[in-house]
Design a protein around this motif. Structure first.
Motif, mmCIF file in Angstrom:
data_model
loop_
_atom_site.group_PDB
_atom_site.id
_atom_site.type_symbol
_atom_site.label_atom_id
_atom_site.label_comp_id
_atom_site.label_asym_id
_atom_site.label_seq_id
_atom_site.Cartn_x
_atom_site.Cartn_y
_atom_site.Cartn_z
ATOM 1 N N VAL A 80 0.814 -1.214 0.000
ATOM 2 C CA VAL A 80 0.000 0.000 0.000
ATOM 3 C C VAL A 80 0.848 1.265 0.000
ATOM 4 N N GLY A 81 2.053 1.210 0.567
ATOM 5 C CA GLY A 81 2.916 2.388 0.548
ATOM 6 C C GLY A 81 3.278 2.811 -0.866
ATOM 7 N N PRO A 82 3.846 1.914 -1.685
ATOM 8 C CA PRO A 82 4.127 2.290 -3.079
ATOM 9 C C PRO A 82 2.873 2.650 -3.873
ATOM 10 N N LEU A 83 1.740 1.978 -3.588
ATOM 11 C CA LEU A 83 0.504 2.340 -4.276
ATOM 12 C C LEU A 83 0.115 3.787 -3.987
ATOM 13 N N SER A 84 0.365 4.230 -2.750
ATOM 14 C CA SER A 84 0.039 5.616 -2.408
ATOM 15 C C SER A 84 0.986 6.595 -3.089
ATOM 16 N N ASP A 85 2.229 6.173 -3.379
ATOM 17 C CA ASP A 85 3.143 7.008 -4.156
ATOM 18 C C ASP A 85 2.708 7.087 -5.615
ATOM 19 N N ARG A 86 2.018 6.056 -6.092
ATOM 20 C CA ARG A 86 1.603 6.012 -7.496
ATOM 21 C C ARG A 86 0.240 6.652 -7.717
ATOM 22 N N TYR A 87 -0.742 6.364 -6.860
ATOM 23 C CA TYR A 87 -2.116 6.799 -7.094
ATOM 24 C C TYR A 87 -2.587 7.886 -6.137
ATOM 25 N N GLY A 88 -1.721 8.366 -5.254
ATOM 26 C CA GLY A 88 -2.134 9.366 -4.285
ATOM 27 C C GLY A 88 -2.504 8.727 -2.959
ATOM 28 N N ARG A 89 -2.788 9.572 -1.978
ATOM 29 C CA ARG A 89 -3.010 9.068 -0.616
ATOM 30 C C ARG A 89 -4.458 8.660 -0.345
ATOM 31 N N ARG A 90 -5.419 9.305 -1.022
ATOM 32 C CA ARG A 90 -6.818 9.099 -0.658
ATOM 33 C C ARG A 90 -7.362 7.743 -1.116
ATOM 34 N N ALA A 91 -7.064 7.345 -2.353
ATOM 35 C CA ALA A 91 -7.653 6.109 -2.902
ATOM 36 C C ALA A 91 -7.300 4.874 -2.067
ATOM 37 N N PRO A 92 -6.022 4.663 -1.693
ATOM 38 C CA PRO A 92 -5.728 3.490 -0.850
ATOM 39 C C PRO A 92 -6.426 3.534 0.506
ATOM 40 N N GLY A 369 6.090 7.345 0.708
ATOM 41 C CA GLY A 369 5.183 6.216 0.862
ATOM 42 C C GLY A 369 5.931 4.910 1.042
ATOM 43 N N ALA A 370 6.949 4.684 0.197
ATOM 44 C CA ALA A 370 7.729 3.444 0.299
ATOM 45 C C ALA A 370 8.498 3.393 1.611
ATOM 46 N N ALA A 371 9.092 4.531 2.012
ATOM 47 C CA ALA A 371 9.846 4.566 3.268
ATOM 48 C C ALA A 371 8.933 4.330 4.465
ATOM 49 N N SER A 372 7.760 4.955 4.446
ATOM 50 C CA SER A 372 6.803 4.750 5.532
ATOM 51 C C SER A 372 6.326 3.301 5.560
ATOM 52 N N ALA A 373 6.115 2.717 4.368
ATOM 53 C CA ALA A 373 5.659 1.337 4.290
ATOM 54 C C ALA A 373 6.697 0.377 4.851
ATOM 55 N N LEU A 374 7.954 0.567 4.463
ATOM 56 C CA LEU A 374 9.001 -0.342 4.927
ATOM 57 C C LEU A 374 9.225 -0.186 6.428
ATOM 58 N N THR A 375 9.130 1.051 6.921
ATOM 59 C CA THR A 375 9.235 1.278 8.364
ATOM 60 C C THR A 375 8.137 0.537 9.105
ATOM 61 N N GLY A 376 6.899 0.702 8.632
ATOM 62 C CA GLY A 376 5.782 0.028 9.276
ATOM 63 C C GLY A 376 5.859 -1.478 9.172
#
Length: 421
Positions: A80-92, A369-376
């Motif tokens: 979901v982190g990379p998806l939010s980098d690709r499609y924005g924050r709201r859709a995910p 988004g990717a950094a936050s995802a990997l951290t989480g």
């Protein structure tokens, strides 16, 4: 579907810039969204004994559902982190909360622990959006590390109010109704969060900053992050802090309800007290950041966690020689010392979390988004490990819980010297 809320970004010289200040309600909204994870973790802890009876299973199997929850959160965030980098924050966020609500309904009607576990895993995959995306939103809106840590402290305060109330609600439900009501309530919360994103949350990632990512590029980004010493050390500290916290989450219910004889309601009230310590510490952090170096705050809070965990282990070992005290409802010295030492150790995590998180994201604005995802993911992978470990150890005393919390704090201490200056 409601039309998208206007982005807070402004166009300056052909480029979009983050706002000079964020609305005062933004940390509140992000905190409510992020609380989907904690509330879903905390609200059913007082129901463990009731679930054992209702689902005709063992305590270890019910505790394992908590590990399954952590595994799903860890896996989901990688996607979901990379998806939010690709499609924005709201859709995910909308999709994640909607799926979480549906999966919670299945949890509420599950006939056995196997069905419950599968539904819980799906719910955790969906809930991962609410853990990783709000953190990326903070990085979008507040590029400065100190300002970001202050905003994260506000977010922790808001998201922490719900976990204080969640176990109390869970304790009340178990006392007066079925544990299944807990998951009906979780479904309603997920639906409300999806509506809030649709109606209120602005898009913090403008289209021109979104990135098309192939699987190869995505893997290379994660490898790049893992090779970055600043990211890796701070993410590890956050992960070991989660190991410490989830050792408490997994084992606390049997320790206090079965070992010390607390009622589910009394345990949930005590759980709220611990949450108050963590939230209070996060607000102290918000006042200190900018006045005291964030690295010094992180070092001091890790040392505090070690002191608290060591003290808890000492009390737990001492209690083994005083079996009569283990069933006291709160008046014995053993119970009082256990609560006090746990408060010290857990309170330190309120200082550790915001500084470790923003330290990991500080140098990676282009892939927040990717950094936050990997951290989480690292945090919840360590949490799943703690849950699995505590789930197979004897649960009659506080010793396994104390050992897990001490291990997490010592690993944080061992990681500190490797941070870049």
């Amino acid at each position: 579907m409601a039309s998208p809320v206007q982005s807070p970004y402004t166009k300056v010289g052909g480029a979009y810039e983050p706002p000079s200040s964020t609305p005062g309600w933004m940390p509140i909204l992000l905190g409510v969204l992020t609380a989907v994870g904690p509330i879903s973790t905390d609200i059913y802890l007082p129901a463990f004994p009731a679930m054992v009876r209702s689902l005709h299973t063992t305590l270890g199997s019910v505790q394992m559902t908590l590990s399954i929850w952590f595994v799903g959160l860890a896996i989901g965030q990688l996607t979901v982190g990379p998806l939010s980098d690709r499609y924005g924050r709201r859709a995910p966020l909308v999709a994640g909360n909607a799926i979480f609500a549906l999966a919670s309904v299945v949890c509420a009607i599950a006939p056995n622990v196997a069905v419950f576990s599968v539904a819980r895993f799906v719910a955790s995959l969906a809930a991962s959006a609410s853990l990783v995306v709000p953190t990326a939103c903070v990085r979008d809106l507040v590029p400065d590390r100190n300002a970001g840590a202050r905003m994260m402290s506000k977010l922790v305060m808001v998201m922490g109010v719900v976990p204080i109330l969640a176990p109390m609600l869970g304790g009340l439900v178990v006392t007066f109704a079925s544990w299944r009501t807990i998951f009906w309530a979780s479904a309603v919360y997920g639906a409300i969060c999806a509506l809030l994103v649709l109606r209120v949350l602005p898009e913090t990632l403008p289209r021109r900053r979104r990135q098309r990512l192939s699987s190869i590029i995505l893997v290379s980004r994660y490898l790049l992050l893992l090779r970055h010493r600043g990211f890796l050390t701070h993410a590890l500290i956050g992960g070991f802090s989660t190991f410490m916290s989830f050792s408490y989450l997994t084992a606390a219910s049997p320790v206090f309800i079965v070992g010390f004889g607390f009622s589910p309601l009394h345990f949930s009230m005590l759980f709220g007290v611990f949450a108050v310590f963590m939230i209070g510490a996060s607000q102290v952090n918000g006042m200190l950041v900018g006045r005291v170096d964030a690295g010094r705050i992180l070092t001091g809070s890790v040392l505090l966690a070690v002191v608290g965990a060591l003290s808890l282990l000492a009390v737990s070992i001492w209690s083994l020689h005083l079996p009569a005290h283990r069933h006291d409802h709160g008046a014995s010295l053993v119970v009082i010392l256990t609560i006090c030492t746990m408060a010290v150790a857990l309170g330190a995590t309120g200082l550790i979390y915001p500084n470790a998180t923003m330290g990991a994201l500080a140098d990676h604005a282009h892939m927040a988004g990717a950094a936050s995802a990997l951290t989480g993911t690292m945090q919840y992978a360590f949490g799943a490990l703690a849950g699995a470990l505590l789930g197979v150890l004897p649960s009659g005393t506080a010793l396994p819980m104390a050992g897990g919390m001490l291990l997490g704090s010592l690993m944080m201490l061992a990681t500190l010297p490797f941070r870049p200056r």
